[in-house]
Motif scaffolding. Sequence first.
Motif, PDB file in Angstrom:
ATOM      1  N   LEU A   1       2.699  10.176  -3.824  1.00 27.44           N
ATOM      2  CA  LEU A   1       2.582   8.525  -2.897  1.00 27.44           C
ATOM      3  C   LEU A   1       3.446   8.167  -2.062  1.00 27.44           C
ATOM      4  CD1 LEU A   1      -0.208   8.027  -5.092  1.00 27.44           C
ATOM      5  CD2 LEU A   1      -0.847   8.199  -2.853  1.00 27.44           C
ATOM      6  N   LEU A   2       3.816   7.673  -1.584  1.00 25.80           N
ATOM      7  CA  LEU A   2       5.136   7.123  -0.490  1.00 25.80           C
ATOM      8  C   LEU A   2       4.668   5.587   0.132  1.00 25.80           C
ATOM      9  CD1 LEU A   2       6.237   9.787   2.107  1.00 25.80           C
ATOM     10  CD2 LEU A   2       7.599   8.963  -0.577  1.00 25.80           C
ATOM     11  N   PRO A   3       5.938   4.966   0.074  1.00 26.97           N
ATOM     12  CA  PRO A   3       5.229   3.561   0.495  1.00 26.97           C
ATOM     13  C   PRO A   3       4.881   3.187   1.751  1.00 26.97           C
ATOM     14  CG  PRO A   3       7.302   3.224  -0.461  1.00 26.97           C
ATOM     15  CD  PRO A   3       6.189   4.684  -0.904  1.00 26.97           C
ATOM     16  N   GLN A   4       4.439   2.500   2.215  1.00 29.73           N
ATOM     17  CA  GLN A   4       4.037   1.839   3.735  1.00 29.73           C
ATOM     18  C   GLN A   4       5.560   1.039   3.770  1.00 29.73           C
ATOM     19  OE1 GLN A   4      -0.088   0.533   4.265  1.00 29.73           O
ATOM     20  NE2 GLN A   4      -0.315   2.540   5.441  1.00 29.73           N
TER      21      GLN A   4
ATOM     22  N   LEU B   1       4.976   1.056  -8.789  1.00 27.97           N
ATOM     23  CA  LEU B   1       4.045   1.562  -8.443  1.00 27.97           C
ATOM     24  C   LEU B   1       3.581   2.806  -8.201  1.00 27.97           C
ATOM     25  CD1 LEU B   1       2.719  -1.643  -6.636  1.00 27.97           C
ATOM     26  CD2 LEU B   1       2.809  -1.486  -9.550  1.00 27.97           C
ATOM     27  N   ALA B   2       3.823   3.917  -6.662  1.00 26.20           N
ATOM     28  CA  ALA B   2       3.903   5.262  -7.005  1.00 26.20           C
ATOM     29  C   ALA B   2       4.603   6.070  -7.886  1.00 26.20           C
ATOM     30  CB  ALA B   2       4.379   5.460  -5.654  1.00 26.20           C
ATOM     31  N   THR B   3       5.065   5.302  -8.843  1.00 30.93           N
ATOM     32  CA  THR B   3       5.744   6.148 -10.272  1.00 30.93           C
ATOM     33  C   THR B   3       4.764   5.989 -10.721  1.00 30.93           C
ATOM     34  OG1 THR B   3       8.146   6.556  -8.937  1.00 30.93           O
ATOM     35  CG2 THR B   3       7.699   7.244 -11.346  1.00 30.93           C
TER      36      THR B   3
ATOM     37  N   THR C   1       9.125  -0.815   4.258  1.00 34.20           N
ATOM     38  CA  THR C   1      10.433  -0.432   3.639  1.00 34.20           C
ATOM     39  C   THR C   1      10.752  -1.653   3.210  1.00 34.20           C
ATOM     40  OG1 THR C   1      10.992  -0.834   6.043  1.00 34.20           O
ATOM     41  CG2 THR C   1      10.740   1.027   5.196  1.00 34.20           C
ATOM     42  N   GLY C   2      12.465  -1.614   2.821  1.00 33.74           N
ATOM     43  CA  GLY C   2      13.161  -2.502   1.766  1.00 33.74           C
ATOM     44  C   GLY C   2      12.554  -3.187   0.675  1.00 33.74           C
ATOM     45  N   VAL C   3      12.447  -4.090   0.239  1.00 34.31           N
ATOM     46  CA  VAL C   3      11.753  -4.965  -0.520  1.00 34.31           C
ATOM     47  C   VAL C   3      10.654  -4.398  -1.576  1.00 34.31           C
ATOM     48  CG1 VAL C   3      11.889  -6.832  -2.536  1.00 34.31           C
ATOM     49  CG2 VAL C   3      13.945  -6.592  -1.617  1.00 34.31           C
ATOM     50  N   PRO C   4       9.234  -4.467  -0.149  1.00 31.54           N
ATOM     51  CA  PRO C   4       8.105  -4.041  -0.161  1.00 31.54           C
ATOM     52  C   PRO C   4       8.189  -2.969  -0.811  1.00 31.54           C
ATOM     53  CG  PRO C   4       8.322  -5.459   1.687  1.00 31.54           C
ATOM     54  CD  PRO C   4      10.173  -5.471   0.577  1.00 31.54           C
ATOM     55  N   GLY C   5       8.540  -1.847  -0.018  1.00 28.66           N
ATOM     56  CA  GLY C   5       8.942  -0.677  -0.021  1.00 28.66           C
ATOM     57  C   GLY C   5       9.216   0.187  -1.346  1.00 28.66           C
ATOM     58  N   VAL C   6      10.161  -0.829  -2.463  1.00 33.44           N
ATOM     59  CA  VAL C   6      10.703  -0.735  -3.571  1.00 33.44           C
ATOM     60  C   VAL C   6       9.235  -0.448  -4.149  1.00 33.44           C
ATOM     61  CG1 VAL C   6      12.470  -1.548  -5.122  1.00 33.44           C
ATOM     62  CG2 VAL C   6      13.067  -1.275  -3.426  1.00 33.44           C
ATOM     63  N   PHE C   7       8.985  -2.279  -4.295  1.00 34.99           N
ATOM     64  CA  PHE C   7       7.992  -2.358  -5.326  1.00 34.99           C
ATOM     65  C   PHE C   7       7.188  -1.167  -4.871  1.00 34.99           C
ATOM     66  CE2 PHE C   7       8.386  -7.784  -4.549  1.00 34.99           C
ATOM     67  CZ  PHE C   7       9.284  -7.710  -5.621  1.00 34.99           C
TER      68      PHE C   7
ATOM     69  N   PRO D   1       0.657  -1.217   0.000  1.00 30.85           N
ATOM     70  CA  PRO D   1       0.067  -0.405  -0.133  1.00 30.85           C
ATOM     71  C   PRO D   1       0.916   1.429   0.318  1.00 30.85           C
ATOM     72  CG  PRO D   1      -0.207  -0.915   1.846  1.00 30.85           C
ATOM     73  CD  PRO D   1       0.994  -2.181   0.772  1.00 30.85           C
ATOM     74  N   LEU D   2       0.234   2.733  -0.538  1.00 24.93           N
ATOM     75  CA  LEU D   2       1.076   3.521  -0.310  1.00 24.93           C
ATOM     76  C   LEU D   2       0.170   4.191  -0.075  1.00 24.93           C
ATOM     77  CD1 LEU D   2       1.356   3.528  -4.371  1.00 24.93           C
ATOM     78  CD2 LEU D   2       3.205   3.031  -3.285  1.00 24.93           C
ATOM     79  N   VAL D   3       0.866   5.743   0.604  1.00 30.49           N
ATOM     80  CA  VAL D   3       0.322   6.755   1.815  1.00 30.49           C
ATOM     81  C   VAL D   3       0.340   8.482   0.694  1.00 30.49           C
ATOM     82  CG1 VAL D   3       0.330   8.045   3.392  1.00 30.49           C
ATOM     83  CG2 VAL D   3       0.622   5.600   3.762  1.00 30.49           C
ATOM     84  N   PRO D   4      -0.906   8.537   0.512  1.00 36.04           N
ATOM     85  CA  PRO D   4      -0.507   9.757   0.341  1.00 36.04           C
ATOM     86  C   PRO D   4       0.275  10.971   0.960  1.00 36.04           C
ATOM     87  CG  PRO D   4      -3.372   9.536   0.488  1.00 36.04           C
ATOM     88  CD  PRO D   4      -1.832   8.267   0.931  1.00 36.04           C
ATOM     89  N   VAL D   5       1.063  11.604   0.640  1.00 37.81           N
ATOM     90  CA  VAL D   5       1.410  12.400   1.670  1.00 37.81           C
ATOM     91  C   VAL D   5       1.184  13.985   1.241  1.00 37.81           C
ATOM     92  CG1 VAL D   5       3.763  13.632   2.434  1.00 37.81           C
ATOM     93  CG2 VAL D   5       3.660  11.087   2.454  1.00 37.81           C
ATOM     94  N   ILE D   6       0.165  14.924   1.470  1.00 40.07           N
ATOM     95  CA  ILE D   6      -0.413  15.722   1.182  1.00 40.07           C
ATOM     96  C   ILE D   6       0.517  17.416   1.732  1.00 40.07           C
ATOM     97  CG2 ILE D   6      -2.075  17.813   0.902  1.00 40.07           C
ATOM     98  CD1 ILE D   6      -2.737  14.578  -0.206  1.00 40.07           C
ATOM     99  N   ARG D   7       1.167  18.573   0.891  1.00 35.05           N
ATOM    100  CA  ARG D   7       1.841  18.979   1.285  1.00 35.05           C
ATOM    101  C   ARG D   7       1.132  20.546   0.624  1.00 35.05           C
ATOM    102  NH1 ARG D   7       4.683  15.818  -0.763  1.00 35.05           N
ATOM    103  NH2 ARG D   7       5.130  17.160  -3.161  1.00 35.05           N
ATOM    104  N   ALA D   8       1.278  21.793   1.003  1.00 31.79           N
ATOM    105  CA  ALA D   8       0.907  22.842   0.815  1.00 31.79           C
ATOM    106  C   ALA D   8       1.934  22.927  -1.152  1.00 31.79           C
ATOM    107  CB  ALA D   8       1.758  24.260   1.300  1.00 31.79           C
ATOM    108  N   ASP D   9       2.272  22.553  -1.701  1.00 37.68           N
ATOM    109  CA  ASP D   9       3.078  22.353  -3.089  1.00 37.68           C
ATOM    110  C   ASP D   9       2.246  22.110  -3.451  1.00 37.68           C
ATOM    111  OD1 ASP D   9       5.012  21.360  -1.674  1.00 37.68           O
ATOM    112  OD2 ASP D   9       6.823  21.570  -2.449  1.00 37.68           O
TER     113      ASP D   9
END
Length: 195
Positions: free
Chosen positions: A119-122, A134-136, A124-130, A107-115
């Motif tokens: 999307l960032l992976p929840q 997918l976020a990209t 780390t490690g190899v699952p974070g790479v996948f 799963p991915l987490v939306p990171v909302i900023r003013a600008d």
Amino acid sequence: MGQGKAERSPLEPPDGVDLVLEFVNTHADAGGRVERFGDAGALARWLSENDFPVEDEQVTPADAAAARELRDALVTLLLAHSRDETLDAGAVRLAEGHVRQVATRHPLVPVIRADGASLLPQQTGVPGVFGSVLATVTLLAQSGAWTRLKACRNQPCHFGFFDRTRNGSAVYCGSACGSQVSMRAYRQRKKAQAG
């Protein structure tokens, strides 16, 4: 005119294209490229070369198999972007389904900023790479650039590339592959005429 971000040409690859292409262009081919996800050690080397902080001992044979499966599904989708005539709709549906399954496991987490937002992976490690891949892909799809990522229709190649043509009509990664396909078609026509 306000001072904002300079408009990017649609013919210029947006951020993230390199990551997706580096991931999909890890398969072996008849042209001399070797399988980069063949085993845990090979995947660990690829991760290190691409600046993913994953320890070698964290990479398993199952991770390498999962990387190959995700990569192959993405290549199928890129071949669909190239309108590969040898690809049937069932293969595309299977690839889409596989990517969807991978997305539910990473799963991915939306990171909302003013600008803006990302999307960032929840994980780390190899699952974070996948998750990062997918976020990209998701961000490229939202920007309209996803369909410009294609896989070369030359059967032994299937190298991923960003289509920089104005009308989005490129189907080969380069002129050498286009020439190989033309030459094969020519030989087949000659053989058919002779038979």
